[in-house]
Each structure stands twice: as C-alpha cells, then as structure tokens.
Design an enzyme around this catalytic site. Structure first.
Site, mmCIF file in Angstrom:
data_model
loop_
_atom_site.group_PDB
_atom_site.id
_atom_site.type_symbol
_atom_site.label_atom_id
_atom_site.label_comp_id
_atom_site.label_asym_id
_atom_site.label_seq_id
_atom_site.Cartn_x
_atom_site.Cartn_y
_atom_site.Cartn_z
ATOM 1 N N GLU A 132 0.851 -1.190 0.000
ATOM 2 C CA GLU A 132 0.000 0.000 0.000
ATOM 3 C C GLU A 132 0.883 1.235 0.000
ATOM 4 O OE1 GLU A 132 -3.937 -1.857 2.225
ATOM 5 O OE2 GLU A 132 -2.799 -0.279 3.220
ATOM 6 N N HIS A 252 -8.676 9.772 3.722
ATOM 7 C CA HIS A 252 -8.371 8.723 2.760
ATOM 8 C C HIS A 252 -8.607 9.290 1.366
ATOM 9 C CE1 HIS A 252 -8.138 4.939 0.664
ATOM 10 N NE2 HIS A 252 -7.783 4.348 1.786
ATOM 11 N N ARG A 301 -0.594 8.867 2.118
ATOM 12 C CA ARG A 301 -1.972 9.332 1.952
ATOM 13 C C ARG A 301 -2.110 10.846 2.001
ATOM 14 N NH1 ARG A 301 -5.143 4.734 5.561
ATOM 15 N NH2 ARG A 301 -4.884 3.066 4.024
ATOM 16 N N HIS A 362 -10.856 9.891 7.512
ATOM 17 C CA HIS A 362 -10.610 8.455 7.630
ATOM 18 C C HIS A 362 -10.026 8.035 8.970
ATOM 19 C CE1 HIS A 362 -9.870 4.391 6.312
ATOM 20 N NE2 HIS A 362 -8.562 4.517 6.419
ATOM 21 N N ARG A 397 -0.591 8.729 9.224
ATOM 22 C CA ARG A 397 -0.450 7.287 9.435
ATOM 23 C C ARG A 397 -0.011 6.582 8.158
ATOM 24 N NH1 ARG A 397 -4.187 2.824 8.723
ATOM 25 N NH2 ARG A 397 -5.758 4.311 8.025
#
Length: 555
Positions: A132, A252, A301, A362, A397
């Site tokens: 990811e 997100h 992100r 998110h 994060r």
C-alpha cells in the site's frame, strides 16, 4: 508555549446511578484494540467487562479493507518498515514507539492466527502480502481479499464469547469516576434505548482502558461508522488526561464519490487497489500523481489527498477517478470482492471503468497521550488503538499500521495490567461545573468543520470556525442527558481542540495543510499537547518528538 486557547465542556450532567458493580478492568470499545485487550486480560485471569456504545464489533475495525502491516516477507527488513513509518509520519513520530510496533507486529499477527483468523495465504501456506501507499515492500497481511477488518472482528469476537467475557452492548460510557487524589476508579455508564439514557450505574474498576476509536464523524463525509464521534477522547480530557496531535486527521484519498449531497459513512476504496496497480486520473484520463511524488500513486496518503484536492481546485471538478480496468475484470473481482460489490451497488463497475473518488475523513492520528503499554497521564486510565496518541502515527499514518498498532498496544496493555493492576480506589462524588452542547448544533459543527478544517485549511477559515464553536448553544439546565447530547458534546470538544491546534500550527505538515502557510517549518517539529482545567478552559503546550535524523525529509 502555554496558552489558554478555548473552552469546552468540563463534565457532563450525569444521570443518577441506580446500581454499582465491580470488576478488575473495564474496556470501552469493541474494535480490534478493545477486543484484543479483553481477550488477553481474560487469558491472564483478570475479570473484564466490555462496554460498547453499539453492538459488539460495530466499530471502525469491521470496515477496514487493507489489512495489517508486518515484516514477514523474505525481501523485507524491520529497518525498512521503521523508515517508511517515520517518513510517512512527517517528523512527528516517536522513534521508540515505532520501533516497538515494528518489532512486535509479527507476533501480533501470529497471535491473531492462533485465535483462528483466516488470513489469505500464498502457495506456501504463509500469509499473502501486498503493498500500500508509503510502503517500500509488500508487507500487508489481508483476509477475504478486502475484508481484513471483518475477519479480525470475527476472530476476536468469537474469542471473547468463548471466554465468557461480560459485554454491555448499547451502553454509553459517560464520565470517569475519580478518586480524591485524581485516579480513575471506574465509569458512570447508561444503557441506550431509542436514544435515551436509561438504567445508569457505576462500574467500579481498578483500571479503565479506552479503545473507542476516532472522530471521523466530525466531518460531513467519512469512511468511519456512525459511532466514531470522539467520545473516548472527550471523556479522557474531562478526566484530566492530556491529548495531542488532534489537528492531524488523515483523509483517505479514494472514497467513492456518489454526489455533492453525500454525507455520513461513505464507501472506501482501499489503497490496496492502487497497491495492485490502479492509478488516479482526471476527467481527461491524465494521471494526476505522476510527478507529484517519487512513489506516484503509492505516495503516502497525505500527499495523495493534497494532490487530489489541488486538482479539484484547479479544475472545478467534484472528483477524480480511480482506474483499475487495466488489471483485468476477473482479477479485480476476485481480489476485491467487497469493494467491487459496493461500487456496483452505487452504479459503478470498478472492474471495467474508472470510478469517481474524492478524499474523506478516515483516521485520527492524534488522541489521548499514551505509551504503547496504554498508560495515559492519569493513573488508572489507559488508552489503546485509534483513540490513543502513542507517537506511532505522527502527522500522517502509514497505511495498515492502525490495526497492527491496536493489537500490539492491546497485548502490551493487557500484559502490564496482568502483572501490575492498580490498587482499588474509592470514587468521590463529581464536583465542579457541568455542561453539555445542544444536540441540535451537531449538523452545524460537522458542516463548519468540513468547510474550514478539511484536507486544506487557512487562518481565516479556522478563525471563523473557532468563533462558531465558541458561540454554540448549550443544553438547557435541568434537561435530561441523552445519547445525542453526549455525542454532540464530544464532537464539539474535538472540533474545538482541532481548530485551536490547526490555527496555532502555522505550517503544512503531514495531514495538516495550510494554504496560507504551505511550507514545512523545522521550528514546528513539535507536538501540540492539550489539557483541560476544571472550568473547561483548554491549555496547550508544545512537546519535542524523538526522530531519526534520516527521516526528517517530509513530502
């Protein structure tokens, strides 16, 4: 810096307790962190009561698609996971906490498997791994293709039931019970019935563990379920605990866009789709992440969300598009069955066409200041999972570190309380002023926060938001407290702290992007830590972070 910034509710007008019960530990919340804490404590012989606002497993974990980050691949190395986490965290991670997380993540995954988790496996029978955004190696363990969180919840929920752990469902944790010397000695709780609070009582305990998740419902559109209203953070603050990094809300980048009026919990399109090769394009088919970051569509992100936001501002469009069609319809449907079905239900075919996406709230990178053993600044009060701010997540994060952190912290907290449970303390009657925010103000709070404290912010908008929050109506004195009032008061508390911190932080870092202060400033490589006095005044100070010199480059 020590500044009196704003005012929030210092204590709730609690309903009278009609009963009292005792236990060793009360765990509030039933996501991955809360359930693992309860299971591990029961295995250690402690009496545990779980309190959850909804039904068991209603929290954010169930909706998680990606998986758990852990160094399990032959080509991976713990130092790479540490480095990736620190770089994504944009200078606000605590290196010691990150190293602990990385070192203990494989054991947490193995523990989950030992409890019966059905992880996706490769041909050798080992956990299959994917990648990811922000990760330099394939290290994401998953289940059911894109149903990892649901499998974690099922596994831990089954383990909870087998052990006969007491669970109080549809029960609100209202305020902590405090001893004369300021220790947490339990909770005032009440059952929720059609929105009313009934059958209130006191749970006396030697420790209270908050595992209540984040505050995504502060925004009009979020990937979070309806219960993510910041209750645990507000409760901890009212109990005297410190909170930090509240301004660092991760958006997100790929939440399915279904129209300008979309509100509440939205369909998440996992970052793992881009991990398998999907790309972000504009309405003309141009890839928007090329040149924006060396990792392009797999950038962290915060970078992807900010790039999308800039594209939307430049074009006037409402969404960009995620294109996975070149991966093959059969592969996409097999690898992401839940996402494919959710997109189809909204009228889009992820397997054959680009689907519209836009950023939505998110994950809360900030929360109650705690170490990875769950200790907060208040004796007897512990926090694990998303409600906690351990320094692992920093200003942004790294994908799939969240459930991993929740499990690692839960195991460590349970081990601590198994060996060193605080002595019982006698609660004293609450004293000082009480208040609550009128629940009719909730829509105004979420609309204004979305408008002024979203992916991008500026001083003028934040100042307007601060003024609005400071002038919202309070509950009529003597009116009965209900569930809507508890949630609205928590959202007001979180919004007030977020706004104050975002105004103070005159730079752009990680999830916090200021249009009027676009540079990342070395003098702001500090955390903003808040505490509450008895009158409801919020006081803020800065605190340094511990960081690898090699990870000081931020996007």
């Amino acid at each position: 810096m020590s500044t009196n910034l704003a005012r929030v509710v210092p204590a709730l007008p609690l309903p009278v307790a009609g009963w009292t019960r005792g236990t060793d530990v009360v765990v509030v919340g039933s996501g991955a962190a809360g359930l693992m804490t309860a299971v591990a404590l029961a295995d250690a012989g402690r009496a545990v009561t779980v309190v959850t606002k909804g039904a068991l497993g209603d929290g954010s974990t169930t909706w998680a698609q990606g998986g758990l980050a852990a160094v399990l691949g032959a080509d991976d190395d713990p130092e790479l996971h540490v480095h990736d986490t620190l770089v994504a965290g944009a200078g606000l991670c605590d290196e010691e906490a990150v190293r602990t997380l990385v070192a203990e993540a494989p054991a947490a995954v193995a523990h989950l498997q030992g409890l019966g988790a059905r992880l996706d496996l490769d041909r050798t029978g080992r956990p299959a791994l994917t990648r990811e955004g922000g990760h330099s190696r394939d290290r994401i363990v998953h289940a059911g293709g894109d149903a990892s969180g649901a499998e974690v919840t099922r596994t831990l929920g089954d383990a909870l039931r087998v052990r006969g752990i007491e669970v109080l469902e549809h029960t609100a944790a209202l305020d902590a019970l405090l001893s004369a010397d300021g220790r947490v000695a339990g909770l005032r709780v009440a059952r929720i019935s059609d929105g009313a609070l009934v059958d209130a009582g006191d749970l006396h305990a030697r420790a209270v563990v908050l595992a209540t998740g984040g505050y995504g419902q502060l925004y009009a559109a979020s990937s979070n379920p309806a219960g993510a209203t910041g209750d645990g953070l507000a409760l901890a603050l009212r109990a005297g605990a410190e909170v930090a990094d509240v301004e660092m809300v991760q958006f997100h980048p790929t939440v399915l866009w279904t129209g300008p009026g979309a509100a509440g919990q939205q369909v998440l399109v996992s970052e793992a789709v881009r991990g398998e090769g999907a790309v972000l394009v504009d309405a003309d088919g141009r890839r928007i992440m090329l040149g924006a970051h060396p990792l392009a569509d797999l950038a962290p992100r915060d970078v992807v969300s900010a790039t999308i936001a800039a594209s939307l501002r430049a074009t006037g469009a409402d969404s960009v598009f995620l294109d996975a069609s070149h991966l093959g319809a059969d592969f996409v449907a097999r690898r992401f069955p839940g996402i494919t079905a959710a997109c189809a239900a909204a009228g889009f075919d992820l397997t054959r066409e680009p689907v519209p996406v836009a950023p939505a709230a998110h994950y809360a990178c900030g929360g109650v200041v705690a170490d990875l053993d769950g200790r907060t600044t208040v004796p007897g009060l512990y926090a694990v999972g998303e409600v906690a701010c351990t320094g692992v997540q920093g200003a942004n994060r790294l994908a799939s570190n969240s459930i991993t952190e929740g499990l690692v912290a839960a195991r460590r907290c349970a081990a601590l309380l198994a060996e060193d449970l605080p002595a019982a303390a006698a609660p004293v009657p609450p004293r000082g002023p009480v208040d609550a925010v009128d629940p009719a103000a909730r829509a105004e709070i979420t609309a204004a926060t979305t408008r002024h404290a979203g992916v991008v912010r500026d001083a003028d908008g934040l100042a307007e938001l601060a003024g609005l929050l400071g002038g919202l109506p309070r509950l009529i004195p003597g009116a009965a407290l209900d569930a809507a009032t508890v949630e609205t008061t928590a959202l007001h508390t979180v919004a007030t702290l977020l706004t104050a911190a975002a105004l103070a932080r005159t730079e752009s870092r990680g999830c916090h992007r200021r249009l009027d202060a676009p540079e990342t400033r070395p003098d702001w490589q500090v955390r903003l830590v808040h505490r509450l006095d008895r009158s409801g005044s919020v006081h803020t100070r800065t605190e340094p972070v511990r960081l690898l010199a090699a990870a000081q480059v931020v996007a």
